[in-house]
Write a protein that holds these residues in place. Structure first.
Motif, PDB file in Angstrom:
ATOM      1  N   LEU A 143       7.690  47.127 -15.938  1.00 50.54           N
ATOM      2  CA  LEU A 143       7.660  45.730 -16.262  1.00 50.54           C
ATOM      3  C   LEU A 143       6.596  45.240 -16.110  1.00 50.54           C
ATOM      4  N   PRO A 144       6.562  43.573 -16.679  1.00 49.00           N
ATOM      5  CA  PRO A 144       5.389  42.857 -16.582  1.00 49.00           C
ATOM      6  C   PRO A 144       5.288  42.284 -14.927  1.00 49.00           C
ATOM      7  N   PRO A 145       4.423  42.252 -14.856  1.00 50.45           N
ATOM      8  CA  PRO A 145       3.819  41.527 -13.394  1.00 50.45           C
ATOM      9  C   PRO A 145       4.384  40.082 -13.355  1.00 50.45           C
ATOM     10  N   HIS A 146       5.135  39.307 -14.187  1.00 47.29           N
ATOM     11  CA  HIS A 146       5.037  37.747 -13.540  1.00 47.29           C
ATOM     12  C   HIS A 146       7.086  38.669 -13.028  1.00 47.29           C
ATOM     13  N   THR A 147       7.462  39.685 -13.993  1.00 45.33           N
ATOM     14  CA  THR A 147       8.840  39.983 -13.909  1.00 45.33           C
ATOM     15  C   THR A 147       8.624  40.616 -11.992  1.00 45.33           C
ATOM     16  N   VAL A 148       8.190  40.778 -12.223  1.00 46.70           N
ATOM     17  CA  VAL A 148       8.140  42.161 -11.239  1.00 46.70           C
ATOM     18  C   VAL A 148       8.387  40.953  -9.654  1.00 46.70           C
ATOM     19  N   PHE A 149       7.104  40.161 -10.123  1.00 47.60           N
ATOM     20  CA  PHE A 149       6.449  38.909  -9.138  1.00 47.60           C
ATOM     21  C   PHE A 149       8.154  37.970  -9.001  1.00 47.60           C
ATOM     22  N   ALA A 150       9.124  37.677 -10.205  1.00 50.74           N
ATOM     23  CA  ALA A 150       9.962  36.937 -10.061  1.00 50.74           C
ATOM     24  C   ALA A 150      10.982  37.925  -9.203  1.00 50.74           C
ATOM     25  N   GLU A 151      11.065  39.346  -9.304  1.00 54.40           N
ATOM     26  CA  GLU A 151      12.085  39.824  -8.681  1.00 54.40           C
ATOM     27  C   GLU A 151      11.868  39.776  -7.084  1.00 54.40           C
ATOM     28  N   ARG A 152      10.430  39.610  -7.427  1.00 48.44           N
ATOM     29  CA  ARG A 152       9.821  39.960  -5.409  1.00 48.44           C
ATOM     30  C   ARG A 152      10.185  38.531  -4.642  1.00 48.44           C
ATOM     31  N   LEU A 153      10.394  37.577  -5.615  1.00 46.40           N
ATOM     32  CA  LEU A 153      10.372  36.441  -5.239  1.00 46.40           C
ATOM     33  C   LEU A 153      12.313  35.659  -4.793  1.00 46.40           C
ATOM     34  N   LEU A 154      12.960  36.144  -5.912  1.00 44.28           N
ATOM     35  CA  LEU A 154      14.404  36.361  -6.084  1.00 44.28           C
ATOM     36  C   LEU A 154      14.852  36.542  -4.756  1.00 44.28           C
ATOM     37  N   ALA A 155      14.227  37.614  -4.326  1.00 43.30           N
ATOM     38  CA  ALA A 155      14.595  39.321  -2.936  1.00 43.30           C
ATOM     39  C   ALA A 155      14.931  37.908  -1.813  1.00 43.30           C
ATOM     40  N   VAL A 156      13.515  37.236  -2.119  1.00 43.60           N
ATOM     41  CA  VAL A 156      12.634  36.842  -0.781  1.00 43.60           C
ATOM     42  C   VAL A 156      14.101  35.469  -0.447  1.00 43.60           C
ATOM     43  N   LEU A 157      13.666  35.314  -1.900  1.00 42.20           N
ATOM     44  CA  LEU A 157      14.659  33.272  -1.945  1.00 42.20           C
ATOM     45  C   LEU A 157      15.800  33.501  -1.277  1.00 42.20           C
ATOM     46  N   SER A 158      16.208  34.599  -2.044  1.00 44.39           N
ATOM     47  CA  SER A 158      18.018  34.808  -1.483  1.00 44.39           C
ATOM     48  C   SER A 158      18.410  35.522  -0.093  1.00 44.39           C
ATOM     49  N   GLY A 159      16.940  35.676   0.545  1.00 37.68           N
ATOM     50  CA  GLY A 159      17.082  36.110   1.466  1.00 37.68           C
ATOM     51  C   GLY A 159      17.761  38.112   1.729  1.00 37.68           C
ATOM     52  N   GLU A 160      17.096  38.231   0.606  1.00 37.14           N
ATOM     53  CA  GLU A 160      17.667  39.636   0.717  1.00 37.14           C
ATOM     54  C   GLU A 160      16.650  40.270   0.726  1.00 37.14           C
ATOM     55  N   ARG A 161      15.425  40.066   1.407  1.00 32.67           N
ATOM     56  CA  ARG A 161      13.759  40.308   1.981  1.00 32.67           C
ATOM     57  C   ARG A 161      13.600  38.743   2.999  1.00 32.67           C
ATOM     58  N   PRO A 162      12.769  39.830   4.206  1.00 27.73           N
ATOM     59  CA  PRO A 162      12.048  37.799   4.048  1.00 27.73           C
ATOM     60  C   PRO A 162      11.400  37.685   4.196  1.00 27.73           C
ATOM     61  N   VAL A 163      10.921  36.761   3.438  1.00 26.92           N
ATOM     62  CA  VAL A 163       9.636  35.983   3.563  1.00 26.92           C
ATOM     63  C   VAL A 163       8.401  36.517   4.095  1.00 26.92           C
ATOM     64  N   HIS A 164       8.131  36.984   5.250  1.00 26.57           N
ATOM     65  CA  HIS A 164       6.888  37.860   5.276  1.00 26.57           C
ATOM     66  C   HIS A 164       6.125  39.144   5.009  1.00 26.57           C
ATOM     67  N   TRP A 165       7.682  39.724   3.872  1.00 27.23           N
ATOM     68  CA  TRP A 165       7.383  40.859   2.450  1.00 27.23           C
ATOM     69  C   TRP A 165       6.631  40.869   1.457  1.00 27.23           C
ATOM     70  N   MET A 166       5.760  39.108   1.642  1.00 30.72           N
ATOM     71  CA  MET A 166       5.228  38.941   0.383  1.00 30.72           C
ATOM     72  C   MET A 166       3.831  37.935   0.817  1.00 30.72           C
TER      73      MET A 166
END
Length: 182
Positions: free
Chosen positions: A67-90
């Motif tokens: 996947l291109p980097p912007h899609t990977v980061f979009a998925e990562r940010l979505l995981a944090v903003l939806s509460g699926e992952r903690p903020v410190h994961w980023m």
């Protein structure tokens, strides 16, 4: 070949031999891998149909496409903003003000609802001339509602992409006090 084994309750259950359905077991001398049974010169799988060279412009069928980097980061940010992952994961994936923006907007994000899981619908990008920064935006579906997310990626000296800014429906924008007329 089948045999019978007993389950935890003591009832018999048929057991199948390893190798899957009939006719799918490897063919060749016992104890050898089928492709090694008759070695050829050069590559051991030379002439195998999956080893054919891909046509120009077509990806190899046996390798997953990255996947291109912007899609990977979009998925990562979505995981944090939806509460699926903690903020410190980023932490290792952000630079500058972006981590503080995530800390500020993640708790108040409407993506953390108990309804359906948010899904990344689309992610587009605009690359700067030097290819060292990327401005990306994504649309996120939450049930019937669509939200907007914008973020900036910057490539560091180590050639890794890191998130430098995040906004979700305008929540990540720096809030400045509005001067009141006297």
């Amino acid at each position: 070949m089948t045999s019978t084994i007993l389950t935890a309750t003591g009832t018999p259950r048929p057991r199948r031999a390893p190798g899957g359905p009939a006719g799918t077991r490897p063919r060749g001398p016992a104890g050898t891998h089928p492709r090694e049974a008759h070695p050829r010169e050069g590559h051991p799988r030379e002439g195998h149909p999956r080893e054919a060279r891909p046509r120009e412009g077509h990806p190899r069928p046996d390798r997953p496409r990255a996947l291109p980097p912007h899609t990977v980061f979009a998925e990562r940010l979505l995981a944090v903003l939806s509460g699926e992952r903690p903020v410190h994961w980023m932490l290792g994936h952000t630079v500058g003000e972006a981590y503080e923006q995530l800390v500020r907007i993640a708790p108040e994000t409407p993506l953390r609802s108990l309804g359906p899981r948010p899904v990344l619908r689309r992610c587009s990008v605009q690359v700067d001339d030097g290819r060292t920064a990327v401005e990306a935006f994504a649309t996120i579906a939450v049930g019937a509602r669509v939200r907007a997310m914008a973020f900036r990626l910057e490539r560091g000296g180590d050639q890794r992409w890191r998130c430098a800014a995040v906004e979700l429906d305008g929540l990540g924008a720096a809030t400045r006090p509005v001067p009141r007329p006297a």
